[in-house]
Structures are given as C-alpha cells and as structure tokens.
Write a protein that holds these residues in place. Structure first.
Motif, PDB file in Angstrom:
ATOM      1  N   VAL A 247       3.846  -3.596   1.974  1.00 22.74           N
ATOM      2  CA  VAL A 247       2.817  -4.190   2.827  1.00 22.74           C
ATOM      3  C   VAL A 247       3.406  -5.250   3.752  1.00 22.74           C
ATOM      4  CG1 VAL A 247       0.733  -5.598   2.799  1.00 22.74           C
ATOM      5  CG2 VAL A 247       0.989  -3.720   1.188  1.00 22.74           C
ATOM      6  N   HIS A 248       4.281  -6.048   3.185  1.00 23.69           N
ATOM      7  CA  HIS A 248       4.838  -7.121   4.003  1.00 23.69           C
ATOM      8  C   HIS A 248       5.788  -6.582   5.068  1.00 23.69           C
ATOM      9  CE1 HIS A 248       4.736 -11.348   4.626  1.00 23.69           C
ATOM     10  NE2 HIS A 248       6.049 -11.436   4.690  1.00 23.69           N
TER      11      HIS A 248
ATOM     12  N   ASN B  53       5.434  -3.764   6.540  1.00 22.56           N
ATOM     13  CA  ASN B  53       4.536  -3.258   7.569  1.00 22.56           C
ATOM     14  C   ASN B  53       4.094  -4.375   8.519  1.00 22.56           C
ATOM     15  OD1 ASN B  53       1.660  -2.774   8.580  1.00 22.56           O
ATOM     16  ND2 ASN B  53       2.359  -0.718   8.034  1.00 22.56           N
ATOM     17  N   ARG B  54       3.660  -5.475   7.946  1.00 22.74           N
ATOM     18  CA  ARG B  54       3.163  -6.571   8.789  1.00 22.74           C
ATOM     19  C   ARG B  54       4.282  -7.194   9.607  1.00 22.74           C
ATOM     20  NH1 ARG B  54      -0.783  -7.995   3.876  1.00 22.74           N
ATOM     21  NH2 ARG B  54      -2.567  -6.868   4.693  1.00 22.74           N
ATOM     22  N   THR B  55       5.448  -7.263   9.006  1.00 24.30           N
ATOM     23  CA  THR B  55       6.578  -7.848   9.723  1.00 24.30           C
ATOM     24  C   THR B  55       6.990  -6.967  10.905  1.00 24.30           C
ATOM     25  OG1 THR B  55       7.317  -8.758   7.619  1.00 24.30           O
ATOM     26  CG2 THR B  55       8.875  -8.806   9.433  1.00 24.30           C
TER      27      THR B  55
ATOM     28  N   GLN C 186       5.054  -4.994  12.526  1.00 22.63           N
ATOM     29  CA  GLN C 186       4.033  -5.163  13.558  1.00 22.63           C
ATOM     30  C   GLN C 186       4.283  -6.409  14.386  1.00 22.63           C
ATOM     31  OE1 GLN C 186      -0.132  -4.730  12.301  1.00 22.63           O
ATOM     32  NE2 GLN C 186       0.634  -3.644  10.514  1.00 22.63           N
ATOM     33  N   GLU C 187       4.700  -7.464  13.699  1.00 20.98           N
ATOM     34  CA  GLU C 187       4.963  -8.706  14.411  1.00 20.98           C
ATOM     35  C   GLU C 187       6.110  -8.513  15.404  1.00 20.98           C
ATOM     36  OE1 GLU C 187       5.103 -11.889  11.598  1.00 20.98           O
ATOM     37  OE2 GLU C 187       5.660 -13.362  13.141  1.00 20.98           O
TER      38      GLU C 187
END
Lengths: 245, 245
Positions: B191-192, B194-196, B198-199
């Motif tokens: 999950v992290h 993925n978010r990273t 995206q950033e």
DNA sequence: CGCGACATTGAAGTCACTCAAGTAAAGTGG
DNA sequence: CCACTTTACTTGAGTGACTTCAATGTCGCG
C-alpha cells in the motif's frame, strides 16, 4: 604474524600447506589506532591491504542531513580494503570503534600471491563473498525483522564471528558499541535500542554491560532473532562449538 | 555469445584483448525460464555459472512466518552463482521476475581461465564486489531513507545499471516488478509503495505503467533519493551518458 | 462473461520515532 | 579534591510514518 589471517581464511575454506606457507610469508607491519576515530581511511597505508588484529571497526555512510548507517562491523580477522585492492576507487568511510591494531600487507606482495596461488585467491575472494552474505542478512534484518529480532540476531552473529577466530570466552564476548552506534547499525533510534536491550535483559537471555555481552541461552536467542548461521559460511571446527546454533 | 559478459566486466574495469578473447572463447549454453518462477536455483545446471542475458530475476529470503525480503535485483549481465562457484554451499533463493534467458558456463572452463588469467579473475571478483557495494547501498536505503527517497533511489540505480549494458532506451527502461515485489525490495508495504509511486508521478518526475519506467528528470530524482552513482563502480563510457547523475 | 492478478483508495491501528528531561559514571581543571 | 563538563544510558509523553485490514476498481485472458 598473519596467523590470524590464515585462521580466518581457514574458517571458510580449507587451505593446503603451501598456501598457508605463502600467506604466512607475506610481510606485514603493525599499525595502531585509537578508539572512536572516524576517517581512518585516510590514515591507512596506500598500496597496502589491512587485516584487523585486535579491536572493532566499522564501515559507515553518512547522508547529507546527518543520518548515518553503519554498513558493517569489522572484527579481528576481517580484511578491510580488498575492494579497493581489486576494484580500485576510494575506501568507503571507515571508523574505529575500540582501540585498533591492524597488519598492513603490501599490495605488490599480494598481487604476486594471487598470480601464483589460485587457491589463496579463492580464499581471499571468499572473505569478500562472506561479507556480502552478511550484508544481505542485515538487509533482511533491517527490512523485515522487528526491533527485538534485530538485536537478538545481531548478537548471535557477532558472537559466532568472534568465536570463529577465538575472540570469545565461553558465552561472553566484547561488544564495544554504544547504544547509539547499535542504533545506526540496526536502523533504529537510540531510545528504541535502549528499550529493546532492556527487554532482552529482563527476559533473561543476555546481559550487556560496559561493552561485554553474555549470552545465557544462545539457542533461545537464535530462535527469537530468527537466526540461522548458514550465511556466515563457517566451516565446522575441529573442537566442538561451546554453544551452537 | 558471452559478449554481454565482456561488456559487463568492462563496465567496471578495463580488459586486455587476450582476456576478452579468453572470455569470449568460454563455451555457454542458453537456458530459458518463464516469468515469476521461484525456486529457479534447483533448475540451474550444476557445475555451471549462469549469466543473465535477458530479463529480470531476484534473490530473496523468506522468514518462517511469511515475511519476504528481496536481497538483490538481477539484470542482464549479472552473474548469479559466483558465490557457490568460489565458496561452495547452496544457492540462496532465486526467482525469475520476467521471462529469463541465461547463458550457462561450465565451472571447469572457468577454473582454467582463473588459473591462466589473473586479470580476468580480478574482473570476475569485481562483479561480486560491486554486488556487495549495491547491497550496502540498499542497507542505507532501508535503514535510513524515507519511503519516497527509497523509491527514487532504486529507480536511479536500476536505470544506470540497465543503461550500462545497453538495456535502456533513452530515459525509459523496463521494470517488470509488481508493487508488491517492490515492497519486498524496499522494506515497505504494498500500500505504501503504491502511494509513494503516486506521489512521484504527481510531482512529474517519472511515469511508471505496465512495467515501463520513464524518468523525466534524472537529476531531480537523484537529488530527491539522495542518490550518487559512485557505489555502482561504473567506468565512464566512451559514448556520452544520455542522462547523467 | 467471469475469474485472477494487480492497482488503488479509505479508515483505523501501531511500532518505532522525536522531543525533552533526568540519572549515572567518568574525565578535566583549578 | 571538588565543581564542572562530557558521554552514555534511561524514562516519559506525544507524534507520525508506515502498517494492516478491507473494499473497490481495472485490465487481460481462457
């Protein structure tokens, strides 16, 4: 007096008498360093390879904003600049942890040895491969093990490494790292290392004071730290291990 | 067809014509593996050393409770079992990531080469030292870098490694890892990651879809990831780097 | 179509961190 | 020999980066 080097090489792979003789014939001069001096690298002899005879050192990397990661802990028998010897380039950062004595071997003698003895070459190569294997195991620790597991695992490792070169005394061994240095090894904060050590002490597995660790129950500590010694590539020794994984 | 091996060795240190010839004369047979098959190690040829010709693989370690850490990403030109060749023992866990083709070189031919060519020996030794250097850099990432820094750093590294053996096309390169595999590389959760990612995409530094990464601003990405390429030990190449650190 | 693999999103939880004091031991200098 | 400093260790409280759990979305494929 490079017996320690021979012992170290033989802890990983067997040598023939001829190789042993050639290794022992290597000239070496002793060099001393005081505890906790960083930037040791600059004070090493150029065109020499250094073997630690006594004491602890470490390799480390500093990030621009002050974060520091200790990359390896170097104990007696470890060779510290084979990479430069083979690959060229500059020595990564190196610091002494305790007072340190080293043996410096001239590169040209070593080159000659490599050309005449493929087996000695393999033995030296081996030590760099074992170091790599240790780095990888540290990756597992920092990447996936909990704080408690990391500390337990590290203690098991250092114990076996010291024991392999005769630098343990029974279940006790020196570990002259401060908690803040341990934190930089383990990827933790000083505070958390402190609390984790307390937990290990409370559970009766170890004691650790004034730089001396005693492991009361190696096998329990190994289980807790998910430790298995294969990655150290230690050959079974003739005399039985005092405590074994 | 071990040109790739020669290219890889020469990316780290210069070779003489004689060494190059000796290396090219090594017999090798091609072996193919499908994507995402773990336990590759069992299917490798005994008494052979394997060089990746095409595709991605990785070394990994599983902990008893299912945690997994990926220890290294292997790209074309990487040699995957020198450790066993030199040190003996068994191959650590190895998995293919994408479809994989490898060249298998018989150990005995390689032994003969080592005995006759100290320079080729050093070149091979070098590749293991570079791998070690990469492991250490990963230690810094996992130990001390933030999630954003880790991802940025990894992308810079893979880009340069692929580029060094001619497997990039301009600012784009294949990276056939799933986010969950990236998580196991970086010591993060899926999950992290993925978010990273995206950033990173939102900030306009990269794109990353269907296994292809494009770096829009290498130097900004390198700065963000605290990346500096020295640890890869790449020699300056004759043709200019398309994008450079 | 419907299944499987991968990516994405939201919400809630936690491990380890940072900040901030405080203690203990050892060295330094007047 | 005793203030003063330094270094290491310990403890508490509050915070945050990353995790876990759980849905939902999307794409390719037999």
């Amino acid at each position: 007096m490079t017996e320690l080097l021979v012992a170290r090489l033989e802890s990983h792979m067997p040598l023939e008498q001829a190789d042993r003789a050639a290794l022992l014939a290597l000239p070496a001069q002793t060099r001393q360093f005081s505890a906790r001096s960083s930037a040791i690298a600059g004070k090493l002899l150029d065109n020499h390879v250094h073997v630690i005879e006594n004491g602890f050192a470490c390799r480390y990397r500093d990030l621009p904003d002050g974060r520091r990661q200790i990359l390896s802990i170097l104990v007696p028998g470890d060779i510290i600049d084979l990479r430069q010897f083979v690959l060229g380039g500059t020595q990564p950062f190196l610091a002494s942890i305790s007072p340190l004595s080293m043996r410096a071997i001239p590169n040209d003698h070593l080159f000659r040895l490599l050309e005449t003895s493929p087996r000695a070459t393999r033995a030296l190569w081996s030590t760099t491969l074992v170091e790599e294997s240790i780095s990888r195991e540290w990756l597992v620790s920092i990447g996936k093990r909990s704080a408690l597991e990391r500390v337990a695992h590290l203690l098991c490792e250092i114990y076996l490494r010291l024991d392999a070169v005769g630098h343990s005394s029974g279940p006790r061994f020196p570990l002259p790292l401060t908690q803040s240095e341990l934190a930089d090894v383990l990827g933790l904060s000083t505070v958390h290392v402190n609390r984790t050590l307390q937990e290990l002490r409370k559970s009766g597995l170890i004691s650790f004071q004034s730089g001396i660790v005693e492991i009361f129950d190696f096998s329990a500590l190994a289980t807790l730290g998910l430790f298995s010694s294969g990655y150290l590539h230690l050959r079974a020794r003739s005399k039985p291990q005092p405590i074994s994984a």
